[in-house]
Design an enzyme around this catalytic site. Structure first.
Site, mmCIF file in Angstrom:
data_model
loop_
_atom_site.group_PDB
_atom_site.id
_atom_site.type_symbol
_atom_site.label_atom_id
_atom_site.label_comp_id
_atom_site.label_asym_id
_atom_site.label_seq_id
_atom_site.Cartn_x
_atom_site.Cartn_y
_atom_site.Cartn_z
ATOM 1 N N HIS B 46 0.818 -1.206 0.000
ATOM 2 C CA HIS B 46 0.000 0.000 0.000
ATOM 3 C C HIS B 46 0.855 1.261 0.000
ATOM 4 O O HIS B 46 0.613 2.211 -0.753
ATOM 5 C CB HIS B 46 -0.904 -0.037 1.231
ATOM 6 C CG HIS B 46 -1.945 1.034 1.242
ATOM 7 N ND1 HIS B 46 -3.060 1.004 0.428
ATOM 8 C CD2 HIS B 46 -2.041 2.178 1.947
ATOM 9 C CE1 HIS B 46 -3.792 2.074 0.643
ATOM 10 N NE2 HIS B 46 -3.196 2.815 1.564
ATOM 11 N N GLU B 68 -2.449 -5.441 -4.362
ATOM 12 C CA GLU B 68 -3.123 -5.069 -3.126
ATOM 13 C C GLU B 68 -4.496 -5.696 -3.039
ATOM 14 O O GLU B 68 -4.925 -6.148 -1.976
ATOM 15 C CB GLU B 68 -3.307 -3.551 -3.130
ATOM 16 C CG GLU B 68 -2.629 -2.835 -2.016
ATOM 17 C CD GLU B 68 -3.142 -1.409 -1.941
ATOM 18 O OE1 GLU B 68 -3.003 -0.833 -0.880
ATOM 19 O OE2 GLU B 68 -3.691 -0.919 -2.952
ATOM 20 N N ASN B 436 26.255 -22.450 -8.483
ATOM 21 C CA ASN B 436 27.062 -23.638 -8.669
ATOM 22 C C ASN B 436 26.647 -24.748 -7.739
ATOM 23 O O ASN B 436 26.474 -25.904 -8.129
ATOM 24 C CB ASN B 436 28.519 -23.272 -8.359
ATOM 25 C CG ASN B 436 29.424 -23.718 -9.453
ATOM 26 O OD1 ASN B 436 29.152 -23.458 -10.596
ATOM 27 N ND2 ASN B 436 30.462 -24.428 -9.083
#
Lengths: 153, 701
Positions: B46, B68, B436
């Site tokens: 918000h 929202e 990796n």
């Protein structure tokens, strides 16, 4: 055409050279130079310029001329081109003059032993005085320096 | 309207919010029922929306708006989280991050988010209806109501600081302070009027500091039959009691004169009563909830959790107060301070030459003060590694999902601090090491079960200080480095010859993976396998002044260890002389200093070596390496040496003489002289002389 350039005049041996003022950072007296190993011969080393480490080169050596002993009048002219700051050891720093760009001629092939590519041109000023305008980008050309170093090593 | 002034604030705060959103979404994934996390996410989204709209970033605002809406449904229990919703929200977050990045780079933050918005709207439209949601919600609300009514009294009986101090001061100055508890008769009709009369009586001869319930509530008759008052009065205890009892419809009056002890005791009781109440409420709520359907648990639990959460958040708020500082200013500060350091050394030298007492004392004091300053300034540039580590959980989650592996990322030591320039550079190498581990290290679920390991692989990311260094370790319990496979590939790619390969220790074989072009992956995946990454990782880390090593056991796992210097610009060094020239060697590379006799020098295979602590190490002539014009150790019968190390390799450097140990400020040689190999920088000594700093790593092959 007909622009006015402000130029710093300095002497190397018998000749007078010019560099545009806006490229010059400062002009200093000679200070102790620390040698940097494994660099080209004309790179004399580094100096302490108010807390900043600046490399200095001998211009005569750069141009392949014989080097001379420094004197009372010798100076270090620190120039800045792009992000490089380098100091030139010169025999004397003389004057600041205005040059009309019209009076700058292109140099003939060989002028006083200096290869033409280092020069922008030759300017006439005063009475019969010739001013050799330096091409800083070429003088400070790094690739060439690397080649030179490799040759020496 | 000139928004540029606010732009940097907007960027900083948006990044903070996006970071919080990331972390909270991850938390929510592991606890999908916890609505407080949803609340936090909603708040961040918000705020972000508001900021974006104010700054005029439409796309940012509208995407946040859609997210929202979804979150709103979740927190009102009209929607339950599932993996599709999570994925969409994460995608939305990524889009938001990309837009903010665009803004940072000077763009407009516009992006095509139509597909994500469409997904979000699908979620919104296909309302997941929890069947008993409304009924259960009502039940929970009903359960909450009476629980809320009863202790209303005890909640507000806590005195605030101001009231407390008034009472205390009054007691100290000898005034009469009372705690009065009044009960009205059951059949009392005009409770407010009676209460007013009691107040009026007390105020005629004194002051009321606090009443419980508050005056407004008493006027509106929002109380049962009882109320309590803290008052300062001129009347005696008996007078007070008598007068209040004289008011009609008063059932009982309890007047307690207060002194300091009893006041504090009373407050403690009230506070205890309050926390008991909170516990009671939550247990009551839990009982109610277990009777109702599952969704109802959430609102009731959140109702009880809210007061505790609020308490927790207020505690959190009081911890650190920070201030945002422009990095350039910090750098300028650092530079200026370095200059100061040089001058300090110079002054110390001069003071010892001039030998004046008061000068020396002043200089000593200045040295102490500047040492302290130095520590603080250095710490200024230190940033917790957390700022680098915090994006990893998300990355690990995404990667492990796409590779279909189960991976747990355990981070310790995130508060360890590093110099900020190092922080900026260390992110990419760490990302690569982690990728990796995930790609090559941790096996698939089936492989792990077959190997008798738990199906979820663990990656440990640790950061800690040790000596003058910071260590960052990436350790996993995957399949380890396969020595034979590595050797095979190295031989095939020409990195090492067959004969040499036989002589390599396990450690050395492991280090082969850092060679340029090396990769044992059979296929190049999107993530790794091109053979470029580890080589770049190592050179990046070395350029930061650190090094990386790897430890591995086949079948058990692998550990990458990155060592980094604590600060970059001020280091301890040993100053040495070489003829007329002075050089500095970083102390961190020095093992020992010593003197050797010419006879001790051994010639092995054309190389000079000496015996040092039961091993033979190579001897390096610094004068040769640096083309010294006036020093040659061949002419000496005894030569001073400095023994340096790089990882496991040692070497002895022959020098002219030692000058001493000193803290030096690193100065760059500038871009013109970058190509010098043996020299890594310069420093300005106390006498103004520029000394070059030798790079020990260049001296050890």
């Amino acid at each position: 055409m007909g622009e006015e350039l402000k130029v710093i005049v300095f002497g190397l041996g018998d000749e007078e050279y010019g560099i545009e003022v806006d490229k010059v950072r400062t002009i200093e007296r000679l200070s102790p130079i620390t040698r940097v190993p494994k660099t080209a011969a004309f790179i004399k080393g580094v100096i302490n310029l108010r807390g900043i480490v600046v490399p200095v080169i001998d211009l005569r050596g750069r141009f392949g001329l014989s080097e001379t002993e420094p004197t009372e009048n010798s100076r270090i002219i620190v120039v800045a081109v792009a992000d490089l700051e380098v100091g030139f050891i010169v025999d004397s720093a003389n004057d600041v003059i205005d040059i009309d760009t019209d009076s700058i001629d292109t140099p003939p092939e060989i002028v006083g032993g200096i290869k033409a590519k280092y020069l922008h041109g030759i300017a006439k000023y005063g009475e019969g005085r010739l001013l050799i305008m330096l091409n800083l980008a070429e003088v400070l050309n790094k690739d060439e320096i690397i080649q030179l170093e490799q040759l020496e090593a | 309207m000139d928004m540029n002034a606010y732009l940097s604030m907007f960027i900083d705060e948006s990044n903070d919010h996006l970071q919080a959103l990331n972390e909270n979404l991850l938390l929510l994934e592991s606890e999908p029922e916890d609505l407080t996390i949803v609340q936090n996410i909603f708040r961040s989204a918000h705020t972000l929306k508001g900021m974006a709209a104010t700054m005029g970033f439409e796309d940012l605002a509208s995407l946040t708006h859609e997210m929202e809406n979804v979150l709103d449904l979740v927190r009102n229990n009209k929607l339950k989280m599932d993996s599709f919703i999570f994925d969409t929200l994460f995608k939305g977050l990524d889009a938001l991050e990309a837009m903010v990045q665009d803004i940072i780079n000077g763009g407009t933050g516009k992006a095509d988010v139509t597909s994500i918005v469409a997904s979000l709207q699908i979620i919104l439209k296909s309302d997941y209806k929890p069947e008993n949601a409304s009924a259960a919600a009502a039940a929970a609300a009903a359960a909450a109501a009476p629980a809320a009514a009863a202790p209303a009294g005890s909640k507000s009986s806590l005195l605030d600081e101001f009231q407390h101090s008034i009472l205390m001061q009054s007691i100290e100055s000898g005034l009469r302070v009372y705690h009065i508890q009044v009960s009205l008769i059951e059949s009392c009709m005009l409770k407010a009027a009676r209460a007013y009369m009691v107040f009026d009586l007390i105020e005629r001869n004194g002051d009321i500091v606090k009443s419980d319930p508050s005056v407004q509530e008493l006027e509106q008759e929002k109380f049962d039959r009882q109320f309590t008052i803290y008052a300062i009065s001129e009347m005696t205890e008996d007078e007070l009691k008598q007068n209040i009892n004289d008011i009609s419809e008063i059932e009982s009056v309890i007047v307690t004169p207060l002194d300091q002890e009893s006041l504090t005791m009373l407050e403690a009781k009230a506070a205890a009563g309050l926390s008991q109440y909170a516990e009671a409420e939550s247990t009551a709520a839990k009982q109610q909830a277990s009777a109702a359907a599952a969704p109802a648990l959430a609102p009731a639990a959140s109702a009880a959790a809210k007061p505790s959460a609020k308490a927790a958040s207020t505690n959190g708020g009081a911890v650190t107060r920070t201030i945002r500082v422009d990095i350039e200013r910090l750098d300028t500060l650092m530079n200026l301070f370095s200059e100061l350091l040089i001058d300090r050394v110079r002054l110390e030298q001069l003071a010892s030459e001039i030998k004046r007492n008061d000068l020396m004392e002043t200089v000593e004091h200045m040295s102490r003060v500047s040492s302290d300053l130095q520590n603080i300034v250095l710490k200024l540039r230190m940033v917790p590694v957390d700022s680098v580590f915090n994006r990893f959980p998300r990355m690990v989650r995404d990667l492990s999902k796409s590779l279909d592996k189960k991976i747990d990322l355990i981070i310790t030591g995130a508060e360890t601090e590093l110099d900020r320039t190092v922080i900026d550079e260390i992110g990419d190498p760490l990302v690569h090491l982690l990728r990796n581990s995930i790609d090559h290290g941790i096996e698939t679920v089936n492989e792990r079960i077959a190997a008798g390991k738990p199906e979820t692989g663990s990656i440990y990311l640790r950061a800690f200080h040790s000596g003058n260094h910071v260590f960052i370790e990436v350790e996993e319990d995957g399949k380890g480095i396969n020595r034979d496979k590595v050797l095979q590939t190295a031989i095939k790619k020409g990195i090492v010859s067959e004969e040499k390969a036989q002589t390599l220790t396990d450690q050395e074989v492991n280090m082969l993976i850092f060679a340029a072009g090396f990769s044992t992956a059979d296929q190049i995946s999107d993530i790794s396998g091109r053979g470029v990454g580890l080589d770049v990782v190592r050179s990046k880390i070395t350029s930061l002044g650190g090094n990386v090593t790897v430890d591995s056991a086949m079948g058990k796992g692998t550990k990458f260890s990155v060592q980094l210097p604590l600060t970059l610009s001020i280091i301890s060094a040993m100053l040495i002389k070489l003829g007329s020239e002075k050089y500095a060697i970083p102390l961190s590379s020095i093992v020992e200093t010593s003197i050797i006799k010419k006879e001790q020098i051994l010639n092995v295979h054309g190389n000079k070596m000496i015996e040092f602590r039961n091993t033979v190490i190579p001897l390096v002539s610094l004068s040769k390496v640096l083309d010294s014009p006036d020093f040659n150790e061949e002419q000496e019968a005894e030569t001073e040496i400095v023994v340096i190390r790089k990882g496991d390799k040692w070497a002895a450097i022959m020098i002219d003489d030692f000058i001493g140990q000193s803290e030096i400020v690193l100065k760059s040689l500038g871009s013109y002289l970058k190509s010098s190999k043996a020299v890594s920088g310069a420093t300005i000594l106390g006498d103004g002389y520029v000394a070059l700093i030798i790079d020990p790593n260049a001296l050890i092959k």
